[in-house]
Design an enzyme around this catalytic site. Structure first.
Site, mmCIF file in Angstrom:
data_model
loop_
_atom_site.group_PDB
_atom_site.id
_atom_site.type_symbol
_atom_site.label_atom_id
_atom_site.label_comp_id
_atom_site.label_asym_id
_atom_site.label_seq_id
_atom_site.Cartn_x
_atom_site.Cartn_y
_atom_site.Cartn_z
ATOM 1 N N LYS A 45 0.840 -1.214 0.000
ATOM 2 C CA LYS A 45 0.000 0.000 0.000
ATOM 3 C C LYS A 45 0.871 1.260 0.000
ATOM 4 O O LYS A 45 2.037 1.204 0.406
ATOM 5 C CB LYS A 45 -0.917 -0.012 1.228
ATOM 6 C CG LYS A 45 -0.165 -0.027 2.550
ATOM 7 C CD LYS A 45 -1.096 -0.305 3.724
ATOM 8 C CE LYS A 45 -0.326 -0.316 5.035
ATOM 9 N NZ LYS A 45 -1.122 -0.835 6.153
ATOM 10 N N ARG A 143 -11.329 -0.616 14.313
ATOM 11 C CA ARG A 143 -11.175 0.028 13.011
ATOM 12 C C ARG A 143 -12.154 -0.700 12.089
ATOM 13 O O ARG A 143 -13.357 -0.510 12.221
ATOM 14 C CB ARG A 143 -9.716 -0.054 12.541
ATOM 15 C CG ARG A 143 -9.405 0.899 11.416
ATOM 16 C CD ARG A 143 -7.912 0.996 11.133
ATOM 17 N NE ARG A 143 -7.331 -0.198 10.535
ATOM 18 C CZ ARG A 143 -6.068 -0.298 10.152
ATOM 19 N NH1 ARG A 143 -5.247 0.730 10.293
ATOM 20 N NH2 ARG A 143 -5.599 -1.398 9.612
ATOM 21 N N TYR A 272 14.688 31.305 7.643
ATOM 22 C CA TYR A 272 13.460 32.014 8.032
ATOM 23 C C TYR A 272 13.346 32.071 9.547
ATOM 24 O O TYR A 272 13.685 31.128 10.241
ATOM 25 C CB TYR A 272 12.233 31.263 7.511
ATOM 26 C CG TYR A 272 12.012 31.333 6.029
ATOM 27 C CD1 TYR A 272 11.887 32.562 5.380
ATOM 28 C CD2 TYR A 272 11.883 30.168 5.288
ATOM 29 C CE1 TYR A 272 11.648 32.618 4.015
ATOM 30 C CE2 TYR A 272 11.645 30.214 3.923
ATOM 31 C CZ TYR A 272 11.529 31.434 3.287
ATOM 32 O OH TYR A 272 11.287 31.484 1.956
ATOM 33 N N MET A 319 10.871 25.171 2.555
ATOM 34 C CA MET A 319 10.170 24.180 1.741
ATOM 35 C C MET A 319 11.142 23.435 0.833
ATOM 36 O O MET A 319 11.005 22.238 0.592
ATOM 37 C CB MET A 319 9.120 24.901 0.889
ATOM 38 C CG MET A 319 8.112 23.988 0.222
ATOM 39 S SD MET A 319 7.026 24.890 -0.901
ATOM 40 C CE MET A 319 6.183 26.008 0.201
HETATM 41 C C1 PLP Z 1 -0.381 -1.875 6.807
HETATM 42 C C2 PLP Z 1 -0.984 -3.156 7.239
HETATM 43 C C3 PLP Z 1 -0.176 -4.288 7.443
HETATM 44 C C4 PLP Z 1 1.346 -4.256 7.364
HETATM 45 O O1 PLP Z 1 1.913 -3.767 8.550
HETATM 46 P P1 PLP Z 1 3.514 -3.783 8.755
HETATM 47 O O2 PLP Z 1 3.694 -3.375 10.166
HETATM 48 O O3 PLP Z 1 4.073 -2.798 7.787
HETATM 49 O O4 PLP Z 1 3.982 -5.154 8.473
HETATM 50 C C5 PLP Z 1 -0.805 -5.482 7.735
HETATM 51 N N1 PLP Z 1 -2.155 -5.560 7.823
HETATM 52 C C6 PLP Z 1 -2.960 -4.488 7.665
HETATM 53 C C7 PLP Z 1 -4.432 -4.654 7.783
HETATM 54 C C8 PLP Z 1 -2.404 -3.254 7.367
HETATM 55 O O5 PLP Z 1 -3.198 -2.193 7.213
#
Ligand code: PLP
Length: 384
Positions: A45, A143, A272, A319
């Site tokens: 992701k 969640r 700055y 920046m």
């Molecule tokens: C991001 C995520 C992971 C991976 O977590 P890591 O700590 O990077 O291994 C696993 N499961 C879910 C549901 C996630 O959102």
């Protein structure tokens, strides 16, 4: 090892370097470390935490991962458009209008309620398809997912929908990488209770999973069928205390070149807000990277590496630029390499160290390097 840089056109003198040779090595070490039967799902992701989702996914598949996971439909489509046919799990919950495309592209959705499950089933039936889903159970993170103590009747209902196949059941740890595993073990107990209830009703799934990197490293009793690891193959640990795998090294570095060198006289101000005033003659370097590239906004905090030595950031960073004191590095010159994150000589600046500048975590720093920093991929000569 022989490495080449893939550069299409002259880059700005600030970039993110991704070492695909090390990534491959990290996957090899993880596969050597894991129990034989345990399978790996690679979480890519947010562009594999800023490393490039397609590049990391291809490496993961070559290493033997059985599944990929992303969060947004766009992320999944990018993988499919790049010829990746490995199963992809979409974390979270989808709006109904996305489901059709998920089915068309063979994406596996997590389902958290009967409404989405039913909608998926109906769409699948219309196309004469059987669509795999993973049911998420909330075991204490609040969640996504069905509450563990209310899960069984919901799962039984989902099992009746003819267009979907319950391929997986999952949960997620709120805290798996700290020394105190009490809460993680409670979550595991709740998840196991759901699994046992399903067993009694003879509802079987192929993939049962709850572990992220922290769980994979420290909670072997929670491994089940597959673990979802995101940060570990990138050579970064989720915390200071979780188990280490020997040989694992970071894949991402952030580099820049010195764009100006200036001599300060006593009383000169830097940056700055006039947060730094020279108490004596100083030699400083200007480096063309700033908070617009993802470096935390700081005042007289943070360091970079020049000629293998630490050079502190002085004043408030801008920046697009920041100033560092190089009085103690007289040999430093214009366009010298500077390491903002990563190794140079014997020194190392970790994502964790940078994260502390903004009270955050490594994940935030890795994903925070902006797209305006070009990605340069290092790979083996012959390959590709
Ligand atoms: C991001 C995520 C992971 C991976 O977590 P890591 O700590 O990077 O291994 C696993 N499961 C879910 C549901 C996630 O959102």
């Amino acid at each position: 090892m022989n490495k080449i840089k893939e550069i299409q056109h002259p880059l700005r003198p600030a970039w993110v370097e991704i070492d695909l040779v090390q990534l491959q090595e990290n996957f090899r070490l993880i596969f050597a470390d894991k129990p034989k039967k345990l399978q790996i799902l690679s979480v890519v992701k947010d562009q594999a935490y800023g490393h490039g989702a397609v590049a990391v996914a291809k490496c993961a598949i070559a290493a033997g991962v059985k599944y990929l996971a992303v969060v947004t439909l766009d992320e999944a489509l990018e993988l499919r458009q790049n010829g990746i046919n490995t199963p992809i799990l979409l974390f979270g919950e989808r709006p109904e209008e996305q489901l059709q495309l998920c089915i068309a592209r063979n994406l596996t959705c997590c389902v958290n309620n009967t409404k989405t499950a039913k909608a998926l089933s109906q769409l699948a039936l219309k196309q004469g398809k059987l669509v795999p889903v993973h049911v998420e159970i909330d075991t204490g993170m609040s969640r996504y997912g069905i509450r563990w103590d209310e899960a069984l009747p919901v799962i039984e209902k989902m099992a009746e929908y003819k267009g979907i196949a319950l391929e997986g059941i999952m949960s997620h740890f709120a805290m798996s990488d700290e020394t105190d595993k009490t809460y993680a073990l409670l979550q595991l107990q709740r998840f196991n209770r759901v699994l046992a209830e399903m067993g009694r009703k003879i509802i079987r799934v192929k993939w049962r999973h709850i572990c992220n990197t922290g769980g994979f490293l420290d909670l072997p009793q929670a491994h089940l069928d597959i673990v979802r690891i995101g940060i570990l193959p990138l050579g970064v640990y989720p915390s200071k205390v979780c188990r280490r795998i020997s040989g694992l090294k970071t894949v991402m570095s952030v580099k820049v070149k010195i764009a100006a060198i200036r001599e300060l006289k006593t009383g000169d101000c830097v940056g700055y807000g006039m947060h730094y005033k020279a108490k004596s003659g100083r030699r400083i370097a200007v480096i063309p990277i700033g908070y617009g590239d993802g470096f935390p906004r700081v005042r007289n905090a943070g360091v970079v590496l020049i000629r293998g030595l630490r050079a502190p950031v002085i004043g408030g960073n801008a920046m697009d630029a920041m100033m560092v004191d190089i009085t103690h590095i007289p040999e430093a010159g214009l366009w010298d390499d500077v390491v903002v994150m990563g190794k140079q000589g014997t020194e190392d600046i970790s994502a964790h160290e940078i994260a502390q500048l903004k009270n955050s975590v490594s994940y935030d720093i890795l994903t925070g390097w902006r797209r305006r920093l070009p990605r340069v991929y290092l790979q083996k000569d012959q390959e590709k």
